[in-house]
Design an enzyme around this catalytic site. Structure first.
Site, mmCIF file in Angstrom:
data_model
loop_
_atom_site.group_PDB
_atom_site.id
_atom_site.type_symbol
_atom_site.label_atom_id
_atom_site.label_comp_id
_atom_site.label_asym_id
_atom_site.label_seq_id
_atom_site.Cartn_x
_atom_site.Cartn_y
_atom_site.Cartn_z
ATOM 1 C CG ASN A 430 -1.639 1.355 1.367
ATOM 2 O OD1 ASN A 430 -2.625 1.592 0.682
ATOM 3 N ND2 ASN A 430 -1.153 2.245 2.221
ATOM 4 C CD GLU A 431 -1.341 5.617 0.243
ATOM 5 O OE1 GLU A 431 -0.718 6.098 1.211
ATOM 6 O OE2 GLU A 431 -2.493 5.960 -0.058
ATOM 7 C CG ASP A 432 5.357 0.393 0.635
ATOM 8 O OD1 ASP A 432 4.710 1.154 1.386
ATOM 9 O OD2 ASP A 432 5.727 -0.735 0.978
ATOM 10 C CB SER A 485 -2.750 -0.670 -4.139
ATOM 11 O OG SER A 485 -3.920 0.114 -4.275
ATOM 12 C CG HIS A 502 -4.316 4.999 -3.219
ATOM 13 N ND1 HIS A 502 -3.563 4.557 -2.146
ATOM 14 C CD2 HIS A 502 -4.782 3.880 -3.832
ATOM 15 C CE1 HIS A 502 -3.569 3.236 -2.131
ATOM 16 N NE2 HIS A 502 -4.294 2.801 -3.147
#
Length: 855
Positions: A430-432, A485, A502
């Site tokens: 997530n968002e790395d 993501s 996102h």
């Protein structure tokens, strides 16, 4: 003597104490599995961290060492058999001692461990597990690797070094509560041979008329050379085959071919049949051991292909040849103390998701690989699952032993979950990748030399594009793997034309207006959101003195403490002041205002993005997952249902937007300048655009009626059939009409409410309705209705609401928690009665209402 093939739960007589405190005494554990906070709470040794500011008073717990112990009777191990202690989950740095001998040391919360204790068992056994502080051990690891470019969003750097649920360090919606303990079951297994894993790789033909299932069993031990595979559905045997094990004796496999298979569908698109696949080890026709998995047959694809007339590629899911518009939500763990989440609570949550018309739930990468009950509920209720691996919001390190642990973690959890038909995609993090962009870390997508990635300042790429990718390719080749993501094949993670995004430029970022969500779209929006306060009942539950608490007002320090988002005061105030007239008192009306704000915002996103779902080749937006469905404690957050499963008003507006058929209206003002040298406008025109979204699989023939009312007087100023016999094609949105806002005289556009009704041509039944108001709502001269009614219907199944003037956002309330509403926060216009389904009401049940403009 215990027979071969028994499982003995080691779940009794557990005790715990603080290990680094000399005078600490053992106390009984409150439950099993457990964690230290639950046991301390049980003995009233700490205050409830969810109440008031008690979180601050329990931080010492996560910095201490804790020890758990139990004793259990041994069992004789038959000759040729073995005894294994199976630890399904130890949180996190654990040293396990059996009868004075260290048998295991762990450093990963997510890896189940099995230890051969055949030679260590006695008639009476003592099992002792000491848990070190994950927080302190994490910081030691950070110091041990100073060359790594540490950095995080949320929590602190120590979490990146520890394979533990990352939200335990605190997040912008959750408290910092560093748990430890035996968080999943422990069992003693005695056997000579057993099935250690059963998998099923299924393929459904594109015609949907046939399917094949390759069933494979992994075998541990000796003493059996035959295995029977049975496939059944609803108690009826469909197929059976007995085969011999491989030459090594470690695997066996068969292939079943099915004609006219019963297929698994997302809810609303078909049934959710679950086959039972059973593998049974045989020896001289005797059954030694068997394992059963429930599987579903479906053809699930992620479609990424060029679009007809826009750049980039699509990003949507197709199940059994049906393109699915994946309106849904993101999921965080449902409690900071995971062992107390019951199986029933998981089913209640997923039922809430399905009843809210949400087709997909994304298991976010900062939590856990969820408990079996979560996925079983999704399988049974037809909710698609987007599954993240457990990495989030940071630059993760990649030293060799950590990479080895991550590989074990990935393979163990993919194996455990791969039989669930609901899981249609795995994502690496997530968002790395967004963090990598923000921190300016090295990422050259064209470089495919994986070993070289480890030498950059972004070594985590090796985890996402090598370790996790290989695990999925090896174990679940038919399920889509997505490196992160958001992620878009090496493009900037904000690129709206490829992959998922996102969208946080509403609330975070540039803080755009939610009315402009159509300009903020992406091919698939896997996060977006708006905060709102939880139910007043939830606030009263976390205030130390409840309704009598002096901090029972919106801006109090205790209420602010239960909002972990940076700058939440400014952002809530910004979106409120831009859109609504509101006051901070009383608390009940302020809570209503924030929930109305969230509801309007999220409905706008779903409505405008679903409008871009326009059929084959024009799937400009393939899904929207709101951040988030749930909370892990009582808090003001982006959730649309709070910690106690109480839906916020946005839950209902999202439910309406994702109904089988829905209607949308947008209102735009067009200004035409006098000439190119001046800003003076000679003409201003306000127009509306109306569209319909048909998510069913049938073409619909409909009439569309448009009506308008003066918001002040309630007078109907317009009523016409805008379209007659219009076709709304299946599974897409269709533009219906564009027209000027209907007014009696020019200049009154700001005081006219417009409603559109979609009516089934054949049956004459209204199947969709939407009411559009002038915006911002703060400029509208809202009237206080004199005849607003909200009464229980004669049959007790609905609350019927009506008023003589237009009323914005009528929320029906009831003090009785047993009364549940099927809809809420509805707009009322004169001349019609809106029915809200209700359960649990009876004659005499009292209902209250709130609405915009109410004192």
């Amino acid at each position: 003597m215990a027979p071969s093939g028994v499982i003995i739960p080691v779940d009794k007589n557990w005790e715990f104490k603080q290990a680094d405190k000399e005078d600490a005494e053992f106390l009984p554990a409150a439950q099993f599995p457990t964690n230290v906070h639950l046991d301390l709470l049980h003995h009233k040794l700490i205050p409830d961290p969810f109440i008031g500011k008690n979180e601050l008073d329990v931080q010492w717990v996560g910095e201490a060492q804790w020890v758990y112990k139990t004793s259990f009777s041994g069992a004789s191990v038959p000759e040729g058999a073995k005894a294994m202690l199976a630890f399904d989950g130890l949180d996190t740095f654990a040293t396990v001692v059996l009868n004075g001998k260290t048998i295991l040391e762990t450093d990963n919360m997510f890896i189940p461990e099995r230890v051969d204790v055949t030679s260590d068992l006695k008639e009476e056994n003592e099992l002792v597990i000491t848990f070190d502080s994950a927080y302190l051990r994490g910081w030691k690891l950070v110091e041990q690797y100073p060359d790594h470019k540490w950095g995080v969003w949320n929590g602190d750097n120590s979490r990146l070094a520890v394979r533990k649920a990352q939200y335990h360090w605190g997040w912008d919606w959750g408290p910092a509560l560093l748990t430890c303990g035996p968080w999943r079951p422990i069992n003693l297994e005695i056997y000579s041979t057993k099935i250690s894993d059963l998998s099923a790789e299924s393929t459904v033909d594109k015609s949907l008329k046939s399917a094949s299932i390759v069933a494979t069993a992994e075998i541990e031990g000796s003493g059996s050379d035959q295995i029977r595979f049975d496939l059944s559905l609803n108690g009826k045997l469909i197929a059976s085959e007995t085969t011999t094990t491989s030459s090594s004796g470690t695997t066996a496999s068969v292939t079943f071919h099915l004609d006219s298979p019963e297929l698994w569908y997302p809810f609303r698109y078909g049934p959710q049949p679950l086959y039972h696949l059973t593998a049974t080890l045989l020896s001289s026709s005797s059954e030694i051991h068997c394992v059963t998995k429930r599987i579903g047959l479906r053809r699930a694809l992620l479609i990424q292909r060029p679009l007809t007339d826009q750049p980039g590629t699509s990003f949507f899911f197709e199940v059994n040849n049906i393109p699915i518009y994946c309106g849904g939500s993101d999921w965080i763990p449902a409690d900071n103390f995971i062992p107390r989440i019951s199986r029933q609570k998981y089913f209640d949550w997923i039922k809430l998701v399905a009843e809210g018309n949400q087709f997909m739930i994304r298991v976010w990468g900062g939590g856990i690989y969820e408990q079996p009950a979560f996925y079983e509920a999704c399988d049974e209720l037809g909710v698609l699952v987007w599954q993240d691996f457990m990495f989030g919001c940071g630059n993760y390190p990649a030293w060799p032993s950590l990479l080895e642990s991550i590989d074990r973690e990935a393979r163990a959890n993919v194996k455990a979950l791969r039989h669930h038909p609901s899981i249609v995609i795995w994502a690496g993090n997530n968002e790395d990748y967004q963090y990598q962009e923000s921190a300016g870390l090295t990422y050259d997508y064209s470089n495919k030399d994986a070993e070289s990635w480890l030498k950059t300042d972004f070594p985590a790429r090796y985890i996402y594009e090598k370790i996790l990718s290989d695990a999925c390719s090896d174990l679940i080749p038919s399920v889509q793997y997505h490196p992160g993501s958001p992620w878009g094949a090496g493009r900037d993670t904000h690129d709206a034309t490829v992959g998922d995004i996102h969208q946080w430029n509403v609330w975070h970022g540039t803080q755009e207006k939610w009315q402009d969500f159509d300009k903020l779209s992406g091919r698939f929006v896997s996060e977006f959101g708006m905060q709102a306060f939880p139910s007043v009942k939830t606030i009263d539950a976390y205030l130390p003195l409840g309704k009598a608490d002096p901090d029972r007002y919106p801006q109090s320090s205790t209420v602010d403490f239960h909002n972990k988002a940076d700058g939440h005061e400014r952002r809530i105030a910004l979106y409120l002041v831009e859109n609504l007239r509101y006051a901070p008192d009383p608390l009940e009306q302020f809570v209503y205002s924030t929930q109305l704000m969230q509801a309007e915002c999220l409905a706008s996103a779903y409505r405008l993005w679903k409008r871009q779902w326009k059929g084959p080749g024009r799937e400009y937006n393939g899904g929207a997952l709101v951040w988030q469905i749930n909370d892990c404690w009582p808090v003001t957050s982006w959730s649309i249902a709070d910690f106690y499963l109480r839906p916020k008003m946005a839950y209902f507006t999202v439910k309406r937007e994702m109904a089988p058929v829905s209607c949308g209206i947008t209102r735009k003002t067009h200004k035409h300048p006098r000439d190119k040298y001046t800003r003076v406008y000679i003409d201003t025109k306000t127009q509306i655009e109306i569209w319909g979204s048909n998510l069913t699989l049938e073409n619909l023939t409909v009439d569309v009626v448009v009506k308008a009312w003066d918001v002040v007087t309630g007078e109907e100023v317009y009523s016409e059939k805008a379209k007659e016999g219009l076709e709304l094609p299946e599974n897409r949105s269709t533009e219906i009409v564009g027209m000027d806002v209907p007014v009696k005289q020019k200049g009154e556009e700001g005081k006219v409410v417009v409603a559109a009704y979609i009516i089934d041509k054949a049956g004459g039944k209204q199947i969709a309705r939407y009411v559009n108001w002038p915006e911002p709502l703060k400029y509208v001269h809202l009237q206080k209705p004199k005849e607003l009614k909200a009464v229980l219907s004669e049959d007790g199944t609905a609350v019927e609401i009506s008023a003589e003037v237009p009323v914005k956002g009528v929320a029906v309330e009831c003090e009785d928690d047993e009364v549940l509403f099927e809809d809420n926060l509805v707009d009322i216009v004169p001349g019609e009665v809106v029915r809200i389904g209700v359960k649990g009401a009876k004659k005499g049940t009292e209902f209250g209402v709130r609405y915009l403009g109410m004192n």
